[in-house]
Write a protein that holds these residues in place. Structure first.
Motif, short mmCIF file in Angstrom:
data_model
loop_
_atom_site.label_atom_id
_atom_site.label_comp_id
_atom_site.label_asym_id
_atom_site.label_seq_id
_atom_site.Cartn_x
_atom_site.Cartn_y
_atom_site.Cartn_z
N LEU A 55 0.78 -1.17 -0.06
CA LEU A 55 0.08 0.12 0.16
C LEU A 55 0.84 1.23 0.02
O LEU A 55 0.51 2.23 -0.61
CB LEU A 55 -0.84 -0.07 1.09
N TYR A 83 -7.72 -1.43 -3.86
CA TYR A 83 -8.05 -2.46 -2.97
C TYR A 83 -6.80 -2.81 -2.28
O TYR A 83 -5.67 -2.89 -2.60
CB TYR A 83 -8.38 -3.65 -4.09
N GLU A 119 -7.00 -6.29 4.69
CA GLU A 119 -6.97 -5.84 5.88
C GLU A 119 -6.26 -6.61 6.84
O GLU A 119 -6.14 -7.80 6.53
CB GLU A 119 -8.38 -5.72 6.15
N TRP A 157 -5.66 -2.91 7.27
CA TRP A 157 -4.83 -2.10 6.44
C TRP A 157 -3.76 -1.24 7.22
O TRP A 157 -3.87 -0.72 8.26
CB TRP A 157 -5.64 -0.76 6.02
N ALA A 186 -1.67 -4.65 -1.86
CA ALA A 186 -2.59 -3.72 -2.57
C ALA A 186 -2.65 -3.80 -3.91
O ALA A 186 -1.36 -4.14 -4.51
CB ALA A 186 -2.46 -2.33 -1.93
N PHE A 192 -10.46 -0.06 -0.77
CA PHE A 192 -9.95 0.99 0.15
C PHE A 192 -10.35 2.19 -0.07
O PHE A 192 -11.05 2.92 0.47
CB PHE A 192 -8.41 0.63 -0.15
N ILE A 215 -4.66 5.72 5.59
CA ILE A 215 -5.59 4.72 6.25
C ILE A 215 -6.27 5.09 7.15
O ILE A 215 -7.58 4.78 7.34
CB ILE A 215 -4.42 3.89 6.87
N ALA A 260 -9.29 6.40 5.28
CA ALA A 260 -10.16 5.06 4.71
C ALA A 260 -10.84 4.61 5.99
O ALA A 260 -12.09 4.19 5.79
CB ALA A 260 -9.21 4.33 4.13
#
Length: 100
Positions: free
Chosen positions: A7, A24, A27, A29, A35, A62, A93, A96
């Motif tokens: 990510l 995407y 998790e 995250w 990702a 995400f 994060i 999100a």
């Protein structure tokens, strides 16, 4: 479709991503979450147009790339100095999780 990366790598390369694509990630995250960024796939029959490769890798929706850019730009504009990439990723994060 999309290549699996961390990510934090996607956050580092936001300017190179298509603003219409979706991120995407696995998790929970974290910066080290696997990702993928891909266009929405309305034919997939999966939530958020998730491509089967992302679903098979255990990823969830995400954020959209354009939303991620807006979060980063808005946050950076309110700071006196640029934070580390890890701090930027953590802010995304948190957005999100708490605000998306």
């Amino acid at each position: 479709m999309g290549q699996i990366v961390k990510l934090i790598e996607l956050v580092a390369g936001l300017d190179e991503l298509d603003s219409e694509d979706i991120i995407y990630a696995c998790e929970p995250w974290t910066a080290d979450s696997d990702a993928m960024v891909t266009p929405e796939d309305p034919e997939s029959g999966l939530p958020f147009g998730m491509p089967p490769e992302a679903a098979d890798a255990g990823m969830t929706y995400f954020l959209e790339v354009f939303t991620t850019r807006e979060v980063v730009e808005g946050w950076l504009n309110n700071l006196d100095e640029k934070p580390t990439l890890a701090a930027i990723c953590q802010r995304v994060i948190e957005y999100a999780i708490n605000d998306a």
